[in-house]
Design a protein around this motif. Structure first.
Motif, mmCIF file in Angstrom:
data_model
loop_
_atom_site.group_PDB
_atom_site.id
_atom_site.type_symbol
_atom_site.label_atom_id
_atom_site.label_comp_id
_atom_site.label_asym_id
_atom_site.label_seq_id
_atom_site.Cartn_x
_atom_site.Cartn_y
_atom_site.Cartn_z
ATOM 1 N N ARG A 54 -18.812 -17.850 27.833
ATOM 2 C CA ARG A 54 -19.782 -18.322 26.841
ATOM 3 C C ARG A 54 -19.358 -17.932 25.431
ATOM 4 O O ARG A 54 -19.485 -18.721 24.493
ATOM 5 C CB ARG A 54 -21.168 -17.763 27.139
ATOM 6 N N CYS A 55 -18.870 -16.720 25.273
ATOM 7 C CA CYS A 55 -18.390 -16.299 23.951
ATOM 8 C C CYS A 55 -17.197 -17.144 23.514
ATOM 9 O O CYS A 55 -17.117 -17.555 22.353
ATOM 10 C CB CYS A 55 -18.025 -14.822 23.965
ATOM 11 N N LYS A 56 -16.288 -17.411 24.435
ATOM 12 C CA LYS A 56 -15.129 -18.255 24.114
ATOM 13 C C LYS A 56 -15.564 -19.663 23.726
ATOM 14 O O LYS A 56 -15.013 -20.257 22.811
ATOM 15 C CB LYS A 56 -14.162 -18.321 25.293
ATOM 16 N N SER A 57 -16.564 -20.196 24.425
ATOM 17 C CA SER A 57 -17.014 -21.558 24.127
ATOM 18 C C SER A 57 -17.662 -21.647 22.745
ATOM 19 O O SER A 57 -17.724 -22.723 22.161
ATOM 20 C CB SER A 57 -17.981 -22.067 25.198
ATOM 21 N N LEU A 58 -18.099 -20.513 22.198
ATOM 22 C CA LEU A 58 -18.654 -20.471 20.852
ATOM 23 C C LEU A 58 -17.577 -20.159 19.806
ATOM 24 O O LEU A 58 -17.886 -19.955 18.637
ATOM 25 C CB LEU A 58 -19.764 -19.419 20.770
ATOM 26 N N GLY A 59 -16.340 -20.106 20.255
ATOM 27 C CA GLY A 59 -15.234 -19.818 19.339
ATOM 28 C C GLY A 59 -15.028 -18.335 19.094
ATOM 29 O O GLY A 59 -14.387 -17.947 18.124
ATOM 30 N N GLY A 60 -15.549 -17.514 19.977
ATOM 31 C CA GLY A 60 -15.456 -16.075 19.791
ATOM 32 C C GLY A 60 -14.787 -15.371 20.946
ATOM 33 O O GLY A 60 -14.012 -15.964 21.699
ATOM 34 N N ASN A 61 -15.120 -14.095 21.092
ATOM 35 C CA ASN A 61 -14.552 -13.299 22.185
ATOM 36 C C ASN A 61 -15.566 -12.259 22.641
ATOM 37 O O ASN A 61 -16.543 -11.989 21.952
ATOM 38 C CB ASN A 61 -13.248 -12.636 21.742
#
Length: 85
Positions: A54-61
């Protein structure tokens, strides 16, 4: 997911949830003082993998740190999204 895992498994007596803005990012931090676990010995289930995804899908980590007998810390960082019409 993190709060559900904490309630079910950690045995924590204290927990903290923090949501902050740091420059152009949102930082979500969830920590507890529960039983923790040995990170090398754990096989993450779907829940923990979903947090990372989910964090990756928001452009994060996401960073998940666990220490046996000292608790778990989950930090998710992702950029602020500007929605325009």
């Amino acid at each position: 997911e993190a709060i559900n895992n904490m309630a079910k498994y950690s045995g924590a007596s204290n927990a903290a949830v923090s949501l902050q803005q740091e420059k152009q990012d949102i930082l979500l931090s969830i920590t507890d003082n529960g039983i923790g676990y040995e990170a090398k010995k754990i096989n993450y289930g779907n829940g923990m993998q979903n947090i990372v995804q989910r964090c990756k899908s928001l452009g994060g980590n996401a960073e998940i740190n666990a220490v046996l007998e000292k608790g778990v810390s989950i930090r998710c960082r992702f950029p602020i999204t500007i929605i325009s019409h």
